[in-house]
Design an enzyme around this catalytic site. Structure first.
Site, PDB file in Angstrom:
ATOM      1  N   ASP A 132      10.051  -0.570   3.845  1.00 39.51           N
ATOM      2  CA  ASP A 132      10.913  -0.618   4.614  1.00 39.51           C
ATOM      3  C   ASP A 132      11.063  -2.343   4.374  1.00 39.51           C
ATOM      4  OD1 ASP A 132      11.597  -1.263   7.176  1.00 39.51           O
ATOM      5  OD2 ASP A 132      10.647  -2.127   7.733  1.00 39.51           O
ATOM      6  N   GLU A 164      14.985   3.136   3.520  1.00 39.33           N
ATOM      7  CA  GLU A 164      16.589   3.149   5.020  1.00 39.33           C
ATOM      8  C   GLU A 164      17.687   2.962   4.241  1.00 39.33           C
ATOM      9  OE1 GLU A 164      14.773   1.376   9.199  1.00 39.33           O
ATOM     10  OE2 GLU A 164      14.798  -0.275   7.606  1.00 39.33           O
ATOM     11  N   CYS A 211       1.372   9.204  15.996  1.00 39.59           N
ATOM     12  CA  CYS A 211       1.540  10.896  17.334  1.00 39.59           C
ATOM     13  C   CYS A 211       2.971  11.342  17.503  1.00 39.59           C
ATOM     14  CB  CYS A 211       1.272  10.509  18.888  1.00 39.59           C
ATOM     15  SG  CYS A 211       1.700   9.259  19.238  1.00 39.59           S
ATOM     16  N   CYS A 240       1.003   1.236  19.298  1.00 42.03           N
ATOM     17  CA  CYS A 240       1.392   3.079  19.872  1.00 42.03           C
ATOM     18  C   CYS A 240       1.188   2.310  21.171  1.00 42.03           C
ATOM     19  CB  CYS A 240       0.766   3.635  19.575  1.00 42.03           C
ATOM     20  SG  CYS A 240       1.535   5.858  20.859  1.00 42.03           S
ATOM     21  N   CYS A 296      -1.229   6.414  22.356  1.00 42.08           N
ATOM     22  CA  CYS A 296      -1.886   6.539  21.509  1.00 42.08           C
ATOM     23  C   CYS A 296      -3.119   5.730  20.737  1.00 42.08           C
ATOM     24  CB  CYS A 296      -1.983   8.016  19.879  1.00 42.08           C
ATOM     25  SG  CYS A 296      -1.222   7.176  19.109  1.00 42.08           S
ATOM     26  N   ASP A 329       5.980  -2.880   9.843  1.00 40.84           N
ATOM     27  CA  ASP A 329       6.613  -2.703   8.786  1.00 40.84           C
ATOM     28  C   ASP A 329       5.576  -1.431   8.096  1.00 40.84           C
ATOM     29  OD1 ASP A 329       8.670  -4.592   9.682  1.00 40.84           O
ATOM     30  OD2 ASP A 329       8.265  -6.536   7.902  1.00 40.84           O
TER      31      ASP A 329
HETATM   32 ZN   LIG Z   1       1.254   6.787  18.770  1.00 39.98          ZN
END
Ligand SMILES: [Zn+2]
Length: 339
Positions: free
Chosen positions: A123, A207, A274, A290, A293, A300
């Site tokens: 990235d 990318e 997840c 997140c 989760c 990055d």
């Molecule tokens: Zn997650």
């Protein structure tokens, strides 16, 4: 005929070059750094033809090489990199810092794949130049803090200097030297980083950013002015400075057929643990946490893991744009007059 016109220009440039070089290497003329006719940047010309007839290159000692320039004869240069046997042409130019360079056009040799089946995602970042899905953060060196302070001071001095004055020229040259140093560091970094990555991984996913359009588009057009021009321009400068485009080009040269471009959609918002996509998970520029989760990671690196798992869009046609055919010649040796 267009071709003939060009030829004349080239002949003239050559005569100037021969004179400039003669002055440059004249020991009785120590100040003899040649200035190019047009006080422009990156002026230069290209010599093609059969090696050994129209031109030639040879090594004189460990650090010194000579290149045969039509009408100028053998010209010494600092042998900084190996000149591969298959070079077809070379370019002589003067950079903004007033240094002469001779660049032999050659595409770097492919680096053999390790054959370990390893896939890496990379990235591009702004703060960090590149993050690997392995968790490594690569930083492209730029100017040091002290150099940046000096640069700002010079830029202020330039703004005050009278147009066309001697002083202005000197300040401009000092600025150019700093910028050239930054460019050199970036190139050096891209060479080393690309070789290392090509050697360690079988498949390299990046990318599909099309950095060319991205860096140009910030300002927009008159009918369609860009939004957030300021912020975008800053980001774009960051991307250019991070050496990202150069790194990808070199990866493509050194690992042909092993670089895959992945759609960048949601790579920075998706949890690599997840799979939930939520923009709020991007806690800050650097931190991903997140919301579903609780998985936390360098933002990055999280994106790089998503990229590693991504689907290539240009590997087999797909909807990706073809990469440009003309590859940038590798700067193999520099001619600084110091050697
Ligand atoms: Zn997650």
């Amino acid at each position: 005929m267009a071709g003939r016109g060009f030829q004349t220009v080239q002949q003239q440039a050559l005569r100037d070059f021969a004179q400039a070089m003669a002055a440059f290497f004249d020991p009785g003329n120590p100040a003899g750094r040649p200035s190019w006719r047009k006080a422009g940047r990156d002026e230069g010309f290209r010599i093609t033809g059969r090696r050994g007839r129209q031109w030639d290159v040879r090594r004189v000692s460990r650090k010194v090489g000579q290149v045969w320039v039509p009408k100028a004869g053998w010209v010494r240069f600092r042998w900084s990199r190996a000149v591969p046997p298959e070079v077809k042409s070379y370019r002589v130019r003067m950079d903004r810092a007033g240094r002469w360079h001779v660049a032999f056009a050659a595409v770097p040799d492919p680096v053999p794949a390790p054959g370990n089946g390893q896939v890496v995602g990379i990235d591009r970042g702004v703060a960090v130049s590149a993050a690997l899905s392995t968790g490594e953060l690569l930083r492209c060196p730029g100017l040091t803090g002290r150099e940046r302070i000096r640069l700002r001071r010079l830029q202020r001095r330039l703004a005050r200097a009278a147009r066309g004055s001697n002083r202005r020229g000197q300040v401009k040259c000092a600025i150019a030297r700093l910028r050239a140093r930054e460019t050199d560091r970036r190139k050096d970094w891209a060479e080393k980083a690309s070789t290392g990555i090509a050697r360690r991984f079988d498949v390299i996913r990046v990318e599909d950013l099309q950095i060319g359009t991205m860096t140009r588009s910030a300002r927009g057009t008159r009918e369609n002015p860009g939004r957030n021009v300021r912020a975008k321009a800053g980001l774009n400068r960051g991307i250019l400075r991070s050496g990202w485009g150069l790194l990808v080009r070199r990866l493509e040269d050194k690992a042909p057929g092993r670089v895959e471009k992945v759609k960048p959609h949601y790579t920075s918002q998706r949890c690599s643990a997840c799979g939930q996509v939520d923009r709020d998970s991007r806690e800050s520029q650097a931190v991903f946490r997140c919301t579903a989760c609780g998985f936390a990671c360098h933002a990055d690196v999280n994106a790089a893991i998503n990229i590693a798992a991504g689907h290539a869009v240009t590997a087999r046609g797909g909807d990706g744009a073809a990469r440009p055919v003309n590859r940038e010649p590798h700067l193999l040796a520099s001619l600084t007059g110091r050697g």
